[in-house]
Design a protein around this motif. Structure first.
Motif, PDB file in Angstrom:
ATOM      1  N   TYR A 120       4.526  14.340  -3.569  1.00 21.38           N
ATOM      2  CA  TYR A 120       3.536  15.358  -3.883  1.00 21.38           C
ATOM      3  C   TYR A 120       2.648  14.862  -5.013  1.00 21.38           C
ATOM      4  CZ  TYR A 120       5.917  18.725  -0.932  1.00 21.38           C
ATOM      5  OH  TYR A 120       6.450  19.360   0.152  1.00 21.38           O
ATOM      6  N   SER A 121       1.338  14.870  -4.773  1.00 22.76           N
ATOM      7  CA  SER A 121       0.382  14.403  -5.771  1.00 22.76           C
ATOM      8  C   SER A 121      -0.918  15.164  -5.615  1.00 22.76           C
ATOM      9  CB  SER A 121       0.129  12.898  -5.592  1.00 22.76           C
ATOM     10  OG  SER A 121      -0.789  12.417  -6.550  1.00 22.76           O
ATOM     11  N   GLU A 122      -1.448  15.647  -6.734  1.00 26.99           N
ATOM     12  CA  GLU A 122      -2.721  16.368  -6.741  1.00 26.99           C
ATOM     13  C   GLU A 122      -2.717  17.530  -5.745  1.00 26.99           C
ATOM     14  OE1 GLU A 122      -5.825  13.510  -6.191  1.00 26.99           O
ATOM     15  OE2 GLU A 122      -5.453  12.535  -8.112  1.00 26.99           O
ATOM     16  N   TYR A 123      -1.632  18.311  -5.798  1.00 23.86           N
ATOM     17  CA  TYR A 123      -1.497  19.548  -5.012  1.00 23.86           C
ATOM     18  C   TYR A 123      -1.387  19.318  -3.517  1.00 23.86           C
ATOM     19  CZ  TYR A 123      -3.547  21.027  -9.440  1.00 23.86           C
ATOM     20  OH  TYR A 123      -3.842  21.185 -10.764  1.00 23.86           O
ATOM     21  N   ARG A 124      -0.958  18.139  -3.098  1.00 17.97           N
ATOM     22  CA  ARG A 124      -0.798  17.904  -1.665  1.00 17.97           C
ATOM     23  C   ARG A 124       0.278  16.863  -1.434  1.00 17.97           C
ATOM     24  NH1 ARG A 124      -5.261  13.833  -0.107  1.00 17.97           N
ATOM     25  NH2 ARG A 124      -5.805  12.932  -2.094  1.00 17.97           N
ATOM     26  N   LEU A 125       0.797  16.851  -0.216  1.00 22.33           N
ATOM     27  CA  LEU A 125       1.801  15.873   0.158  1.00 22.33           C
ATOM     28  C   LEU A 125       1.108  14.625   0.687  1.00 22.33           C
ATOM     29  CD1 LEU A 125       4.935  15.481   0.600  1.00 22.33           C
ATOM     30  CD2 LEU A 125       4.484  16.102   2.973  1.00 22.33           C
ATOM     31  N   LEU A 126       1.474  13.477   0.150  1.00 20.10           N
ATOM     32  CA  LEU A 126       0.880  12.213   0.566  1.00 20.10           C
ATOM     33  C   LEU A 126       1.950  11.303   1.144  1.00 20.10           C
ATOM     34  CD1 LEU A 126      -1.400  11.329  -2.497  1.00 20.10           C
ATOM     35  CD2 LEU A 126      -2.080  12.467  -0.381  1.00 20.10           C
ATOM     36  N   LYS A 127       1.555  10.506   2.114  1.00 22.59           N
ATOM     37  CA  LYS A 127       2.429   9.462   2.631  1.00 22.59           C
ATOM     38  C   LYS A 127       1.916   8.127   2.118  1.00 22.59           C
ATOM     39  CE  LYS A 127       4.205   7.328   6.857  1.00 22.59           C
ATOM     40  NZ  LYS A 127       4.166   7.327   8.341  1.00 22.59           N
ATOM     41  N   VAL A 128       2.763   7.407   1.393  1.00 23.05           N
ATOM     42  CA  VAL A 128       2.407   6.089   0.876  1.00 23.05           C
ATOM     43  C   VAL A 128       3.187   5.058   1.685  1.00 23.05           C
ATOM     44  CG1 VAL A 128       2.318   4.590  -1.146  1.00 23.05           C
ATOM     45  CG2 VAL A 128       2.111   7.080  -1.426  1.00 23.05           C
ATOM     46  N   ALA A 129       2.486   4.234   2.451  1.00 22.12           N
ATOM     47  CA  ALA A 129       3.151   3.225   3.270  1.00 22.12           C
ATOM     48  C   ALA A 129       3.861   2.209   2.384  1.00 22.12           C
ATOM     49  CB  ALA A 129       2.128   2.521   4.160  1.00 22.12           C
ATOM     50  N   PHE A 130       5.076   1.842   2.754  1.00 22.99           N
ATOM     51  CA  PHE A 130       5.819   0.865   1.970  1.00 22.99           C
ATOM     52  C   PHE A 130       5.040  -0.433   1.802  1.00 22.99           C
ATOM     53  CE2 PHE A 130       9.939   2.946   3.624  1.00 22.99           C
ATOM     54  CZ  PHE A 130       9.988   3.795   2.538  1.00 22.99           C
ATOM     55  N   LYS A 131       4.371  -0.848   2.858  1.00 22.18           N
ATOM     56  CA  LYS A 131       3.646  -2.123   2.819  1.00 22.18           C
ATOM     57  C   LYS A 131       2.471  -2.098   1.842  1.00 22.18           C
ATOM     58  CE  LYS A 131       0.689  -0.968   6.783  1.00 22.18           C
ATOM     59  NZ  LYS A 131      -0.557  -0.891   6.017  1.00 22.18           N
ATOM     60  N   ASP A 132       2.023  -0.901   1.449  1.00 22.89           N
ATOM     61  CA  ASP A 132       0.880  -0.777   0.540  1.00 22.89           C
ATOM     62  C   ASP A 132       1.281  -0.697  -0.930  1.00 22.89           C
ATOM     63  OD1 ASP A 132      -0.870  -0.825   2.676  1.00 22.89           O
ATOM     64  OD2 ASP A 132      -0.982   1.363   2.833  1.00 22.89           O
ATOM     65  N   ILE A 133       2.569  -0.588  -1.206  1.00 21.04           N
ATOM     66  CA  ILE A 133       3.025  -0.453  -2.592  1.00 21.04           C
ATOM     67  C   ILE A 133       3.052  -1.823  -3.274  1.00 21.04           C
ATOM     68  CG2 ILE A 133       4.928   0.235  -4.108  1.00 21.04           C
ATOM     69  CD1 ILE A 133       5.732   2.289  -1.983  1.00 21.04           C
ATOM     70  N   ILE A 134       2.329  -1.940  -4.383  1.00 24.97           N
ATOM     71  CA  ILE A 134       2.331  -3.178  -5.185  1.00 24.97           C
ATOM     72  C   ILE A 134       3.494  -3.131  -6.175  1.00 24.97           C
ATOM     73  CG2 ILE A 134       1.045  -4.614  -6.795  1.00 24.97           C
ATOM     74  CD1 ILE A 134      -1.528  -3.435  -5.625  1.00 24.97           C
ATOM     75  N   TYR A 135       3.588  -2.053  -6.936  1.00 21.97           N
ATOM     76  CA  TYR A 135       4.742  -1.812  -7.790  1.00 21.97           C
ATOM     77  C   TYR A 135       4.736  -0.351  -8.220  1.00 21.97           C
ATOM     78  CZ  TYR A 135       1.728  -2.211 -12.014  1.00 21.97           C
ATOM     79  OH  TYR A 135       0.769  -2.038 -12.968  1.00 21.97           O
ATOM     80  N   ILE A 136       5.850   0.099  -8.756  1.00 17.70           N
ATOM     81  CA  ILE A 136       6.009   1.482  -9.201  1.00 17.70           C
ATOM     82  C   ILE A 136       6.329   1.474 -10.687  1.00 17.70           C
ATOM     83  CG2 ILE A 136       7.354   3.605  -8.946  1.00 17.70           C
ATOM     84  CD1 ILE A 136       7.862   2.742  -6.015  1.00 17.70           C
ATOM     85  N   GLU A 137       5.642   2.330 -11.416  1.00 17.08           N
ATOM     86  CA  GLU A 137       5.743   2.366 -12.871  1.00 17.08           C
ATOM     87  C   GLU A 137       6.250   3.736 -13.344  1.00 17.08           C
ATOM     88  OE1 GLU A 137       2.665   1.768 -16.674  1.00 17.08           O
ATOM     89  OE2 GLU A 137       1.906   1.910 -14.616  1.00 17.08           O
TER      90      GLU A 137
END
Length: 232
Positions: free
Chosen positions: A135-152
């Protein structure tokens, strides 16, 4: 199997619009419609449904109060003419927030989000998932694994850095996000960082060099990452 859904709105025209749109989408089955939240709540307690199209501003109890009162919560897509309810919709984890008048393309986009999320929740744990739902900015988002550079990590929030577009911010702990990521593809390297193996270009002086150019430290607590990466 189509998603079983109901629609709740005190405006007959709004209900008719939803009926028309649902009829165009084979992925949905409209089980019932209601013009008041109390009747809808009683129905949901007796008949399981997958998805609820719900107006917020209704005369008896609001759509928000209805969701909060439900013991079993189906997926929620709010339909409303008022923008000011967006934050409350986010708090009850609505999939989407449609502003009236709703057009068919926007409706279809919200439904696709529900379809994707339903598949995500229904898959056995051992099956590989294609993306992370947050959930981000009042909505549910799908983040593709292949698009993730890193998580902070940013205390109670995490920032997901992605290949294209701005980073995705969401209220979640590092422990929780690790539970949602495939362990064979992602590893924590520091109290503040998670990286995908596929995006690591090199390890130099206890730092991860990512293919995108960033350098992130590897802490002593997570030094086993180096061995795991070399084996991969």
């Amino acid at each position: 199997m189509p998603l079983r859904c109901i629609a709740v709105d005190d405006e007959p025209l709004a209900l008719q619009v939803i009926k028309t749109y649902v009829a165009r989408l084979p992925a949905l089955e409209l089980v019932q419609t209601f013009d008041d939240a109390i009747s809808a709540a009683e129905f949901i307690r007796q008949v399981p449904v997958d998805l609820l199209f719900l107006d917020i501003n209704m005369p008896d109890i609001s759509g928000l109060d209805l969701v909060r009162a439900l013991e079993y919560k189906p997926m929620i897509i709010f339909t409303t003419a008022f923008k000011q309810y967006a934050f409350e919709g986010f708090e009850v984890e609505a999939l989407d927030y449609l502003l009236k008048p709703i057009d068919m393309p926007r409706f279809s986009k919200a439904v696709q989000k529900a379809i994707d999320y339903h598949k995500y929740k229904s898959q056995p744990a051992e099956e590989e998932l294609e993306g992370l739902f947050v959930y981000s900015e009042y909505r549910l988002l799908k983040v593709a694994f292949k698009d993730i550079i890193y998580i902070e990590s940013l205390e109670d929030y995490i920032r997901i850095h992605v290949v294209a577009g701005k980073p995705v911010m969401t209220l979640m702990t590092m422990k929780k996000v690790l539970e949602k990521l495939p362990a064979e593809k992602f590893r924590r390297i520091h109290r503040s960082y998670i990286v995908p193996f596929a995006k690591v270009k090199a390890i130099v002086n206890r730092k991860v060099q990512l293919a995108s150019g960033q350098e992130l430290p590897i802490s002593d607590s997570y030094s086993d990452f180096i061995k795991a990466w070399t084996k991969g």
